[in-house]
Design an enzyme around this catalytic site. Structure first.
Site, PDB file in Angstrom:
ATOM      1  N   ASN A  64      -2.848 -10.458  13.179  1.00  0.00           N
ATOM      2  CA  ASN A  64      -1.528 -11.010  12.896  1.00  0.00           C
ATOM      3  C   ASN A  64      -0.897 -11.572  14.161  1.00  0.00           C
ATOM      4  O   ASN A  64      -1.348 -11.309  15.281  1.00  0.00           O
ATOM      5  CB  ASN A  64      -0.620  -9.936  12.299  1.00  0.00           C
ATOM      6  N   CYS A  73      -6.904 -10.954   4.380  1.00  0.00           N
ATOM      7  CA  CYS A  73      -6.013 -12.123   4.322  1.00  0.00           C
ATOM      8  C   CYS A  73      -6.626 -13.097   3.328  1.00  0.00           C
ATOM      9  O   CYS A  73      -7.653 -13.719   3.606  1.00  0.00           O
ATOM     10  CB  CYS A  73      -5.868 -12.774   5.692  1.00  0.00           C
ATOM     11  N   GLY A  74      -6.004 -13.212   2.170  1.00  0.00           N
ATOM     12  CA  GLY A  74      -6.564 -14.045   1.117  1.00  0.00           C
ATOM     13  C   GLY A  74      -6.601 -15.520   1.469  1.00  0.00           C
ATOM     14  O   GLY A  74      -7.590 -16.212   1.196  1.00  0.00           O
ATOM     15  N   ASN A  75      -5.532 -16.031   2.062  1.00  0.00           N
ATOM     16  CA  ASN A  75      -5.505 -17.451   2.411  1.00  0.00           C
ATOM     17  C   ASN A  75      -6.562 -17.780   3.456  1.00  0.00           C
ATOM     18  O   ASN A  75      -7.213 -18.835   3.395  1.00  0.00           O
ATOM     19  CB  ASN A  75      -4.122 -17.849   2.922  1.00  0.00           C
ATOM     20  N   ASN A 148      -5.347  -4.427   1.807  1.00  0.00           N
ATOM     21  CA  ASN A 148      -4.210  -4.122   2.674  1.00  0.00           C
ATOM     22  C   ASN A 148      -3.044  -3.691   1.777  1.00  0.00           C
ATOM     23  O   ASN A 148      -3.037  -3.952   0.575  1.00  0.00           O
ATOM     24  CB  ASN A 148      -3.848  -5.324   3.561  1.00  0.00           C
ATOM     25  N   HIS A 150       0.520  -3.307  -0.164  1.00  0.00           N
ATOM     26  CA  HIS A 150       1.591  -4.165  -0.673  1.00  0.00           C
ATOM     27  C   HIS A 150       2.567  -3.352  -1.508  1.00  0.00           C
ATOM     28  O   HIS A 150       2.167  -2.443  -2.240  1.00  0.00           O
ATOM     29  CB  HIS A 150       1.028  -5.283  -1.551  1.00  0.00           C
ATOM     30  N   ASN A 181       3.150  -4.887   3.387  1.00  0.00           N
ATOM     31  CA  ASN A 181       3.549  -6.242   3.026  1.00  0.00           C
ATOM     32  C   ASN A 181       4.547  -6.149   1.877  1.00  0.00           C
ATOM     33  O   ASN A 181       4.319  -5.405   0.919  1.00  0.00           O
ATOM     34  CB  ASN A 181       2.328  -7.060   2.599  1.00  0.00           C
ATOM     35  N   GLU A 199       5.250 -10.703   5.368  1.00  0.00           N
ATOM     36  CA  GLU A 199       3.946 -10.169   5.741  1.00  0.00           C
ATOM     37  C   GLU A 199       4.048  -9.193   6.904  1.00  0.00           C
ATOM     38  O   GLU A 199       4.703  -9.481   7.910  1.00  0.00           O
ATOM     39  CB  GLU A 199       2.988 -11.312   6.115  1.00  0.00           C
ATOM     40  N   ARG A 200       3.372  -8.079   6.733  1.00  0.00           N
ATOM     41  CA  ARG A 200       3.275  -7.076   7.790  1.00  0.00           C
ATOM     42  C   ARG A 200       2.720  -7.717   9.061  1.00  0.00           C
ATOM     43  O   ARG A 200       1.652  -8.295   9.073  1.00  0.00           O
ATOM     44  CB  ARG A 200       2.341  -5.956   7.305  1.00  0.00           C
ATOM     45  N   CYS A 208       1.022 -16.082   0.949  1.00  0.00           N
ATOM     46  CA  CYS A 208       0.226 -14.879   1.243  1.00  0.00           C
ATOM     47  C   CYS A 208      -0.716 -14.662   0.063  1.00  0.00           C
ATOM     48  O   CYS A 208      -0.266 -14.351  -1.046  1.00  0.00           O
ATOM     49  CB  CYS A 208       1.131 -13.674   1.444  1.00  0.00           C
ATOM     50  N   GLY A 209      -2.005 -14.836   0.296  1.00  0.00           N
ATOM     51  CA  GLY A 209      -2.982 -14.716  -0.778  1.00  0.00           C
ATOM     52  C   GLY A 209      -3.072 -13.314  -1.341  1.00  0.00           C
ATOM     53  O   GLY A 209      -3.096 -13.123  -2.563  1.00  0.00           O
ATOM     54  N   THR A 210      -3.144 -12.304  -0.464  1.00  0.00           N
ATOM     55  CA  THR A 210      -3.216 -10.934  -0.972  1.00  0.00           C
ATOM     56  C   THR A 210      -1.902 -10.547  -1.644  1.00  0.00           C
ATOM     57  O   THR A 210      -1.898  -9.766  -2.603  1.00  0.00           O
ATOM     58  CB  THR A 210      -3.565  -9.935   0.144  1.00  0.00           C
ATOM     59  N   GLY A 211      -0.776 -11.095  -1.164  1.00  0.00           N
ATOM     60  CA  GLY A 211       0.505 -10.837  -1.815  1.00  0.00           C
ATOM     61  C   GLY A 211       0.540 -11.404  -3.226  1.00  0.00           C
ATOM     62  O   GLY A 211       1.049 -10.758  -4.154  1.00  0.00           O
TER      63      GLY A 211
END
Length: 267
Positions: A64, A73-75, A148, A150, A181, A199-200, A208-211
């Site tokens: 980060n 990180c999805g993106n 991660n 959320h 996150n 994002e954390r 944020c992909g994972t978000g």
């Protein structure tokens, strides 16, 4: 120690991507933070280091902007097949991820979400579908781990400055021992969610992909949505599909911006 890098982004969530498979690059929190600095460095939300892997085609390490190394990180994951020019199996701290090229971007199998309180992780046992906690006017969020941690709040539209203030407060709350996150979601329909993510370690980002994955999963679990779900972030849309018990599929764009060269000893 000169090396090349690529600047890439997924819906405006931007990365410095460094291929360290043949020329290893020692990475510390301080060096990652210096490279990510938008005024004195190259500038990015996350630094992505591509390394050799014994378990997959490549290993992806994610740092980060504050220098902290994170699991997923999805993106950024969508950017890797574009960076390498091929479909790819990626080793991450969150596990092995399959990413394949698609028109304008990539499709990523993000694996299965986790809901156990100690997998999020939380400081103590509680229901993660509807957490019995709140901050100011926000309460009863869901918690999901997508590699991660959320936390997801469902409500009305939220302004960016309020999302930044509340996100910074919630990220570091002791209930989240590894920080978290923070996702602020508005259900527009069973197939469409509007989302802002703090994002954390990076703060507010354009996407944020994972978000997006965590929010769609939490909405489906609560009966608020049904996959596939379009998640609209400030930077654009992601398509998230998930059936309980299965893996999450994330589809979205990835963009190569430019290539450059840097003297890493300066950072």
């Amino acid at each position: 120690m000169n090396g090349r890098f690529s600047k890439m982004h997924g819906l405006g969530n931007d990365f410095v991507v460094i291929d360290a498979r043949e020329a290893p690059l020692p990475m510390s929190a301080g060096r990652a933070q210096a490279i990510a600095d938008r005024h004195a460095g190259i500038g990015c939300d996350q630094l992505i280091l591509i390394e050799p892997s014994d378990a997959a085609d490549v290993r992806m390490r994610i740092f980060n902007a504050d220098g902290s190394e994170v699991e997923a990180c999805g993106n950024a994951t969508r950017c890797i097949p574009l960076f390498l020019g091929q479909d790819v199996l990626i080793e991450t701290k969150a596990g092995l991820l399959n990413a394949r090229l698609a028109e304008g971007g990539a499709v990523v199998d993000m694996g299965q979400p986790h809901f156990e309180w100690d997998r999020i992780p939380l400081a103590y046992a509680m229901d993660t579908l509807t957490m019995p906690v709140g901050w100011e006017h926000l309460d009863a969020p869901s918690a999901v781990n997508i590699g991660n941690p959320h936390v997801v709040f469902f409500g009305g539209a939220i302004e960016m400055d309020e999302a930044a203030r509340l996100g910074a407060m919630i990220e570091t709350d002791p209930i989240f021992p590894e920080r978290v996150n923070v996702n602020f979601a508005q259900i527009l329909s069973p197939s469409h969610i509007r989302l802002i993510v703090w994002e954390r370690g990076a703060g507010l980002t354009r996407a944020c992909g994972t978000g997006a994955c965590a929010t769609a999963v939490a909405a489906i679990r609560r009966g608020l949505a049904k996959g596939p779900v379009t998640v609209s972030l400030p930077g654009g849309d992601l398509m998230i599909d998930w059936t309980p018990g299965g893996s999450i599929l994330m589809t979205g764009p990835a963009t190569h911006v430019f290539d450059g060269e840097a003297d890493w000893e300066r950072f």
